[in-house]
Design a protein around this motif. Sequence first.
Motif, PDB file in Angstrom:
ATOM      1  N   LYS A 112       0.832  -1.203   0.000  1.00 50.32           N
ATOM      2  CA  LYS A 112       0.000   0.000   0.000  1.00 50.32           C
ATOM      3  C   LYS A 112       0.868   1.256   0.000  1.00 50.32           C
ATOM      4  O   LYS A 112       0.606   2.208  -0.732  1.00 50.32           O
ATOM      5  CB  LYS A 112      -0.907   0.000   1.228  1.00 50.32           C
ATOM      6  N   ARG A 113       1.950   1.276   0.809  1.00 54.00           N
ATOM      7  CA  ARG A 113       2.853   2.433   0.822  1.00 54.00           C
ATOM      8  C   ARG A 113       3.575   2.593  -0.506  1.00 54.00           C
ATOM      9  O   ARG A 113       3.783   3.718  -0.969  1.00 54.00           O
ATOM     10  CB  ARG A 113       3.873   2.299   1.957  1.00 54.00           C
ATOM     11  N   ALA A 114       3.951   1.479  -1.119  1.00 54.85           N
ATOM     12  CA  ALA A 114       4.630   1.550  -2.417  1.00 54.85           C
ATOM     13  C   ALA A 114       3.690   2.123  -3.475  1.00 54.85           C
ATOM     14  O   ALA A 114       4.104   2.942  -4.299  1.00 54.85           O
ATOM     15  CB  ALA A 114       5.122   0.170  -2.830  1.00 54.85           C
ATOM     16  N   LYS A 115       2.416   1.722  -3.456  1.00 58.93           N
ATOM     17  CA  LYS A 115       1.449   2.264  -4.408  1.00 58.93           C
ATOM     18  C   LYS A 115       1.253   3.760  -4.193  1.00 58.93           C
ATOM     19  O   LYS A 115       1.176   4.533  -5.149  1.00 58.93           O
ATOM     20  CB  LYS A 115       0.099   1.556  -4.269  1.00 58.93           C
ATOM     21  N   GLU A 116       1.151   4.200  -2.930  1.00 56.94           N
ATOM     22  CA  GLU A 116       0.996   5.625  -2.629  1.00 56.94           C
ATOM     23  C   GLU A 116       2.226   6.411  -3.097  1.00 56.94           C
ATOM     24  O   GLU A 116       2.096   7.521  -3.627  1.00 56.94           O
ATOM     25  CB  GLU A 116       0.772   5.829  -1.133  1.00 56.94           C
ATOM     26  N   TYR A 117       3.405   5.834  -2.876  1.00 59.04           N
ATOM     27  CA  TYR A 117       4.630   6.500  -3.317  1.00 59.04           C
ATOM     28  C   TYR A 117       4.639   6.651  -4.838  1.00 59.04           C
ATOM     29  O   TYR A 117       4.983   7.710  -5.359  1.00 59.04           O
ATOM     30  CB  TYR A 117       5.851   5.699  -2.847  1.00 59.04           C
ATOM     31  N   MET A 118       4.252   5.604  -5.543  1.00 57.34           N
ATOM     32  CA  MET A 118       4.234   5.659  -7.011  1.00 57.34           C
ATOM     33  C   MET A 118       3.181   6.648  -7.506  1.00 57.34           C
ATOM     34  O   MET A 118       3.420   7.370  -8.471  1.00 57.34           O
ATOM     35  CB  MET A 118       3.969   4.269  -7.598  1.00 57.34           C
ATOM     36  N   ARG A 119       2.008   6.689  -6.860  1.00 61.87           N
ATOM     37  CA  ARG A 119       0.990   7.667  -7.259  1.00 61.87           C
ATOM     38  C   ARG A 119       1.496   9.088  -7.035  1.00 61.87           C
ATOM     39  O   ARG A 119       1.270   9.980  -7.858  1.00 61.87           O
ATOM     40  CB  ARG A 119      -0.305   7.443  -6.470  1.00 61.87           C
ATOM     41  N   GLY A 120       2.178   9.327  -5.908  1.00 55.39           N
ATOM     42  CA  GLY A 120       2.736  10.644  -5.632  1.00 55.39           C
ATOM     43  C   GLY A 120       3.804  11.035  -6.638  1.00 55.39           C
ATOM     44  O   GLY A 120       3.841  12.174  -7.123  1.00 55.39           O
ATOM     45  N   ALA A 121       4.666  10.085  -6.979  1.00 50.14           N
ATOM     46  CA  ALA A 121       5.713  10.365  -7.974  1.00 50.14           C
ATOM     47  C   ALA A 121       5.081  10.653  -9.327  1.00 50.14           C
ATOM     48  O   ALA A 121       5.508  11.564 -10.044  1.00 50.14           O
ATOM     49  CB  ALA A 121       6.672   9.183  -8.066  1.00 50.14           C
ATOM     50  N   GLN A 122       4.042   9.909  -9.674  1.00 54.95           N
ATOM     51  CA  GLN A 122       3.376  10.128 -10.962  1.00 54.95           C
ATOM     52  C   GLN A 122       2.691  11.492 -10.988  1.00 54.95           C
ATOM     53  O   GLN A 122       2.763  12.204 -11.988  1.00 54.95           O
ATOM     54  CB  GLN A 122       2.360   9.025 -11.229  1.00 54.95           C
ATOM     55  N   SER A 123       2.065  11.880  -9.896  1.00 53.26           N
ATOM     56  CA  SER A 123       1.392  13.187  -9.881  1.00 53.26           C
ATOM     57  C   SER A 123       2.410  14.325  -9.926  1.00 53.26           C
ATOM     58  O   SER A 123       2.181  15.338 -10.591  1.00 53.26           O
ATOM     59  CB  SER A 123       0.485  13.316  -8.665  1.00 53.26           C
ATOM     60  N   ARG A 124       3.557  14.173  -9.239  1.00 47.69           N
ATOM     61  CA  ARG A 124       4.604  15.203  -9.312  1.00 47.69           C
ATOM     62  C   ARG A 124       5.156  15.307 -10.729  1.00 47.69           C
ATOM     63  O   ARG A 124       5.378  16.411 -11.234  1.00 47.69           O
ATOM     64  CB  ARG A 124       5.734  14.893  -8.334  1.00 47.69           C
ATOM     65  N   LEU A 125       5.349  14.165 -11.369  1.00 42.08           N
ATOM     66  CA  LEU A 125       5.845  14.166 -12.742  1.00 42.08           C
ATOM     67  C   LEU A 125       4.824  14.793 -13.674  1.00 42.08           C
ATOM     68  O   LEU A 125       5.169  15.573 -14.561  1.00 42.08           O
ATOM     69  CB  LEU A 125       6.162  12.738 -13.182  1.00 42.08           C
ATOM     70  N   ARG A 126       3.550  14.493 -13.466  1.00 43.79           N
ATOM     71  CA  ARG A 126       2.491  15.082 -14.290  1.00 43.79           C
ATOM     72  C   ARG A 126       2.430  16.598 -14.080  1.00 43.79           C
ATOM     73  O   ARG A 126       2.252  17.355 -15.035  1.00 43.79           O
ATOM     74  CB  ARG A 126       1.145  14.452 -13.931  1.00 43.79           C
ATOM     75  N   ASP A 127       2.614  17.053 -12.840  1.00 46.96           N
ATOM     76  CA  ASP A 127       2.607  18.493 -12.566  1.00 46.96           C
ATOM     77  C   ASP A 127       3.783  19.198 -13.242  1.00 46.96           C
ATOM     78  O   ASP A 127       3.647  20.296 -13.771  1.00 46.96           O
ATOM     79  CB  ASP A 127       2.655  18.754 -11.058  1.00 46.96           C
ATOM     80  N   GLU A 128       4.955  18.560 -13.210  1.00 46.35           N
ATOM     81  CA  GLU A 128       6.138  19.187 -13.791  1.00 46.35           C
ATOM     82  C   GLU A 128       6.113  19.179 -15.320  1.00 46.35           C
ATOM     83  O   GLU A 128       6.565  20.119 -15.954  1.00 46.35           O
ATOM     84  CB  GLU A 128       7.400  18.489 -13.292  1.00 46.35           C
ATOM     85  N   MET A 129       5.568  18.102 -15.912  1.00 48.24           N
ATOM     86  CA  MET A 129       5.557  17.999 -17.373  1.00 48.24           C
ATOM     87  C   MET A 129       4.356  18.706 -17.995  1.00 48.24           C
ATOM     88  O   MET A 129       4.410  19.089 -19.162  1.00 48.24           O
ATOM     89  CB  MET A 129       5.549  16.533 -17.809  1.00 48.24           C
ATOM     90  N   GLY A 130       3.286  18.869 -17.256  1.00 42.06           N
ATOM     91  CA  GLY A 130       2.099  19.535 -17.795  1.00 42.06           C
ATOM     92  C   GLY A 130       1.369  18.663 -18.796  1.00 42.06           C
ATOM     93  O   GLY A 130       1.199  17.464 -18.603  1.00 42.06           O
ATOM     94  N   ASP A 131       0.948  19.271 -19.895  1.00 42.10           N
ATOM     95  CA  ASP A 131       0.157  18.555 -20.903  1.00 42.10           C
ATOM     96  C   ASP A 131       0.971  17.517 -21.667  1.00 42.10           C
ATOM     97  O   ASP A 131       0.411  16.597 -22.261  1.00 42.10           O
ATOM     98  CB  ASP A 131      -0.450  19.542 -21.900  1.00 42.10           C
ATOM     99  N   GLU A 132       2.282  17.650 -21.684  1.00 45.16           N
ATOM    100  CA  GLU A 132       3.125  16.716 -22.418  1.00 45.16           C
ATOM    101  C   GLU A 132       3.124  15.322 -21.801  1.00 45.16           C
ATOM    102  O   GLU A 132       3.481  14.350 -22.450  1.00 45.16           O
ATOM    103  CB  GLU A 132       4.564  17.236 -22.464  1.00 45.16           C
ATOM    104  N   PHE A 133       2.720  15.203 -20.528  1.00 43.68           N
ATOM    105  CA  PHE A 133       2.738  13.916 -19.838  1.00 43.68           C
ATOM    106  C   PHE A 133       1.864  12.890 -20.543  1.00 43.68           C
ATOM    107  O   PHE A 133       2.236  11.732 -20.675  1.00 43.68           O
ATOM    108  CB  PHE A 133       2.267  14.103 -18.387  1.00 43.68           C
ATOM    109  N   ASP A 134       0.696  13.313 -21.007  1.00 39.12           N
ATOM    110  CA  ASP A 134      -0.229  12.389 -21.662  1.00 39.12           C
ATOM    111  C   ASP A 134       0.222  12.027 -23.075  1.00 39.12           C
ATOM    112  O   ASP A 134      -0.212  11.019 -23.622  1.00 39.12           O
ATOM    113  CB  ASP A 134      -1.636  12.992 -21.709  1.00 39.12           C
ATOM    114  N   GLU A 135       1.090  12.831 -23.675  1.00 36.53           N
ATOM    115  CA  GLU A 135       1.540  12.592 -25.042  1.00 36.53           C
ATOM    116  C   GLU A 135       2.726  11.627 -25.121  1.00 36.53           C
ATOM    117  O   GLU A 135       3.047  11.142 -26.195  1.00 36.53           O
ATOM    118  CB  GLU A 135       1.935  13.913 -25.696  1.00 36.53           C
ATOM    119  N   VAL A 136       3.366  11.338 -23.986  1.00 34.94           N
ATOM    120  CA  VAL A 136       4.552  10.485 -23.978  1.00 34.94           C
ATOM    121  C   VAL A 136       4.131   9.016 -24.100  1.00 34.94           C
ATOM    122  O   VAL A 136       3.210   8.568 -23.428  1.00 34.94           O
ATOM    123  CB  VAL A 136       5.361  10.695 -22.677  1.00 34.94           C
TER     124      VAL A 136
END
Length: 126
Positions: free
Chosen positions: A38-62
Motif C-alpha cells: 500500500k505504501r509503495a502504491k501511494e509512493y508511485m501515485r505521488g511520484a506520478q502526480s509530481r511528474l504530471r505536474d512538472e511535465m504539464g500537458d506533455e505527460f499524456d503525449e509520452v
Amino acid sequence: MFNGITFEKLLLIGVLAALLIGPERLPRAAEGLARFVKRAKEYMRGAQSRLRDEMGDEFDEVDWRKLDPRQYDPRRIIREALLDDAPVTPAAAVAAPARAAAPMPTPVGRVVFSADDLPPYDAEAT
C-alpha cells in the motif's frame, strides 16, 4: 500473468512462506506485506502526480512503453541503425556536390588524391 510470474510460482512462494514463517506469525507477516504494498502504491501515485505536474500537458503525449529499458536489445538497435540509411556507394560519393569551403591545405609529405583515384592498398597490412 505478471511479466513471467505465473500462478504456480506465486502458490509455491506462499507455501514456502507459510512453512518458513509458521502459522502463528504468518498473519502479521501478511499484514506487513500488505502495508508495504500500500505504501509503495501511494509512493508511485505521488511520484506520478509530481511528474504530471512538472511535465504539464506533455505527460499524456509520452509513449511510456517506448521508454521501457527492457525493450532495448543492442542487436536490434544496431540492426535498425544499419538498415535505416541507404548505403553510400562510391558513385554516389563522387556525385555528391562539392563543398563551397576552401580546400584543406595538404600537409608536407602527403599525397592528395582526386575523386577518380583509388587510395593505396597494402595487402600485407590486412
